[in-house]
Design an enzyme around this catalytic site. Sequence first.
Site, PDB file in Angstrom:
ATOM      1  N   SER A 133       0.875  -1.186   0.000  1.00 54.44           N
ATOM      2  CA  SER A 133       0.000   0.000   0.000  1.00 54.44           C
ATOM      3  C   SER A 133       0.903   1.224   0.000  1.00 54.44           C
ATOM      4  CB  SER A 133      -0.865   0.000   1.260  1.00 54.44           C
ATOM      5  OG  SER A 133      -1.511   1.254   1.408  1.00 54.44           O
ATOM      6  N   TYR A 146      -1.333  -1.066  10.497  1.00 56.98           N
ATOM      7  CA  TYR A 146      -1.509  -1.324   9.068  1.00 56.98           C
ATOM      8  C   TYR A 146      -0.327  -0.768   8.263  1.00 56.98           C
ATOM      9  CZ  TYR A 146      -3.491  -1.404   4.391  1.00 56.98           C
ATOM     10  OH  TYR A 146      -3.691  -1.623   3.047  1.00 56.98           O
TER      11      TYR A 146
HETATM   12  N1  LIG Z   1      -8.792  -0.909  -0.813  1.00 56.99           N
HETATM   13  C1  LIG Z   1      -7.806  -0.058  -0.622  1.00 56.99           C
HETATM   14  O1  LIG Z   1      -8.013   1.183  -0.563  1.00 56.99           O
HETATM   15  C2  LIG Z   1      -6.392  -0.584  -0.510  1.00 56.99           C
HETATM   16  C3  LIG Z   1      -5.340   0.345  -0.631  1.00 56.99           C
HETATM   17  C4  LIG Z   1      -4.037  -0.120  -0.514  1.00 56.99           C
HETATM   18  C5  LIG Z   1      -3.782  -1.465  -0.333  1.00 56.99           C
HETATM   19  N2  LIG Z   1      -4.830  -2.345  -0.224  1.00 56.99           N
HETATM   20  C6  LIG Z   1      -4.495  -3.765   0.002  1.00 56.99           C
HETATM   21  O2  LIG Z   1      -5.094  -4.536  -1.007  1.00 56.99           O
HETATM   22  C7  LIG Z   1      -5.258  -5.889  -0.552  1.00 56.99           C
HETATM   23  C8  LIG Z   1      -6.652  -6.371  -0.914  1.00 56.99           C
HETATM   24  O3  LIG Z   1      -7.604  -5.619  -0.188  1.00 56.99           O
HETATM   25  P1  LIG Z   1      -8.978  -5.129  -0.823  1.00 56.99           P
HETATM   26  O4  LIG Z   1      -8.925  -3.654  -0.898  1.00 56.99           O
HETATM   27  O5  LIG Z   1      -9.293  -5.908  -2.041  1.00 56.99           O
HETATM   28  O6  LIG Z   1      -9.957  -5.478   0.397  1.00 56.99           O
HETATM   29  P2  LIG Z   1     -11.142  -6.537   0.558  1.00 56.99           P
HETATM   30  O7  LIG Z   1     -12.158  -6.324  -0.500  1.00 56.99           O
HETATM   31  O8  LIG Z   1     -11.552  -6.422   1.978  1.00 56.99           O
HETATM   32  O9  LIG Z   1     -10.428  -7.946   0.315  1.00 56.99           O
HETATM   33  C9  LIG Z   1      -9.557  -8.500   1.250  1.00 56.99           C
HETATM   34  C10 LIG Z   1      -9.320  -9.958   0.896  1.00 56.99           C
HETATM   35  O10 LIG Z   1      -8.417 -10.507   1.891  1.00 56.99           O
HETATM   36  C11 LIG Z   1      -8.988 -11.721   2.388  1.00 56.99           C
HETATM   37  N3  LIG Z   1      -8.608 -11.944   3.782  1.00 56.99           N
HETATM   38  C12 LIG Z   1      -8.728 -11.075   4.814  1.00 56.99           C
HETATM   39  N4  LIG Z   1      -8.361 -11.668   5.972  1.00 56.99           N
HETATM   40  C13 LIG Z   1      -7.988 -12.937   5.650  1.00 56.99           C
HETATM   41  C14 LIG Z   1      -7.527 -14.050   6.396  1.00 56.99           C
HETATM   42  N5  LIG Z   1      -7.415 -14.001   7.736  1.00 56.99           N
HETATM   43  N6  LIG Z   1      -7.226 -15.194   5.739  1.00 56.99           N
HETATM   44  C15 LIG Z   1      -7.378 -15.270   4.405  1.00 56.99           C
HETATM   45  N7  LIG Z   1      -7.816 -14.257   3.643  1.00 56.99           N
HETATM   46  C16 LIG Z   1      -8.123 -13.108   4.250  1.00 56.99           C
HETATM   47  C17 LIG Z   1     -10.504 -11.537   2.247  1.00 56.99           C
HETATM   48  O11 LIG Z   1     -11.174 -12.788   2.129  1.00 56.99           O
HETATM   49  P3  LIG Z   1     -12.055 -13.527   3.281  1.00 56.99           P
HETATM   50  O12 LIG Z   1     -12.771 -12.471   4.065  1.00 56.99           O
HETATM   51  O13 LIG Z   1     -12.931 -14.425   2.486  1.00 56.99           O
HETATM   52  O14 LIG Z   1     -11.052 -14.291   4.081  1.00 56.99           O
HETATM   53  C18 LIG Z   1     -10.585 -10.784   0.933  1.00 56.99           C
HETATM   54  O15 LIG Z   1     -10.579 -11.700  -0.144  1.00 56.99           O
HETATM   55  C19 LIG Z   1      -4.984  -5.854   0.960  1.00 56.99           C
HETATM   56  O16 LIG Z   1      -3.695  -6.376   1.208  1.00 56.99           O
HETATM   57  C20 LIG Z   1      -5.030  -4.367   1.290  1.00 56.99           C
HETATM   58  O17 LIG Z   1      -4.224  -4.055   2.396  1.00 56.99           O
HETATM   59  C21 LIG Z   1      -6.113  -1.930  -0.307  1.00 56.99           C
END
Ligand SMILES: NC(=O)c1ccc[n+]([C@@H]2O[C@H](COP(=O)([O-])OP(=O)(O)OC[C@H]3O[C@@H](n4cnc5c(N)ncnc54)[C@H](OP(=O)(O)O)[C@@H]3O)[C@@H](O)[C@H]2O)c1
Length: 254
Positions: A133, A146
């Site tokens: 991120s 985070y």
């Molecule tokens: N959205 C943003 O603004 C943003 C910005 C920068 C970076 N990111 C990064 O992008 C990545 C994806 O996030 P996203 O934005 O797509 O969020 P999201 O829609 O909440 O997706 C998160 C994913 O991680 C999985 N996950 C969470 N906890 C887990 C666990 N204990 N074991 C296995 N899987 C787990 C969830 O699946 P289950 O709930 O089914 O386990 C889900 O598939 C993350 O690493 C996040 O830090 C996001």
Amino acid sequence: MTGASSGIGDAVARRLAAEGTHLVVVARDQDRLDALAAELRDRHTVEVEVLAADLATEAGRAAVEVRLDDRHRPVDLLVNNAGFGTTGDLVDLDVDAEDQQVQVNVLAVLRLTHAALPGMVMRGRGAVVNVASLAGLYPTPGTATYGATKAFVCSLTDAVHEELRGTGVTATSVLPGFTRTEFQERANWRPQGYLPDAVWMTPDEVAAAALDGAAAGRARVVPGVAYKVLNGVTSPLPAGARRNLLGLTRRLGL
Ligand SMILES: NC(=O)c1ccc[n+]([C@@H]2O[C@H](COP(=O)([O-])OP(=O)(O)OC[C@H]3O[C@@H](n4cnc5c(N)ncnc54)[C@H](OP(=O)(O)O)[C@@H]3O)[C@@H](O)[C@H]2O)c1
């Protein structure tokens, strides 16, 4: 591919399947993974293996490590994307949730990368993509753990990228800014009205940049022109100035 049940991971899985790539999709929510797998198999004639695992647990991480270590079913691209954040001052937060964040955002990334690399290096090809991120580049008051977990991912991936030179294998970190997914709701973070639509990226934009960057063997990818500019402007600032700036935005409730 971890975190495939939602958001950026779902978008990466869809792009890979559309290119004809067979997948192993990992997350906790088996129903969502099964639904995704059925849709992708149907649409793109690819094999999609579902591996439901909680990466906050040793058993969950071990199950994925074993799969990555299976030389009869080699994995040529590992996408460590699963992750989550929490919102609030550290002093007020439940330490168990912070601990779980470290397990998923840090420990799982480390262990799965370590499990995938020997086979890739032996075959002389492969790629690891770690979704970090922009929060990994600064201290992030209000979501301190985070930011710290993502700083680990950036640093680890940069170092491993260099270690892998000449092996045919690459490591790439992806540093998205605000992306519309379930992330904000899960982090209990309520974006205020001051955030214009223009700052938000779509999961597919991030997925495309991540896969393009990995294909080009880049060390770091910052998706989106606006975030590249922001990163370019703020990177030269001294660490103390960046900390003070982020502290001020927190005190102003931004
Ligand atoms: N959205 C943003 O603004 C943003 C910005 C920068 C970076 N990111 C990064 O992008 C990545 C994806 O996030 P996203 O934005 O797509 O969020 P999201 O829609 O909440 O997706 C998160 C994913 O991680 C999985 N996950 C969470 N906890 C887990 C666990 N204990 N074991 C296995 N899987 C787990 C969830 O699946 P289950 O709930 O089914 O386990 C889900 O598939 C993350 O690493 C996040 O830090 C996001």
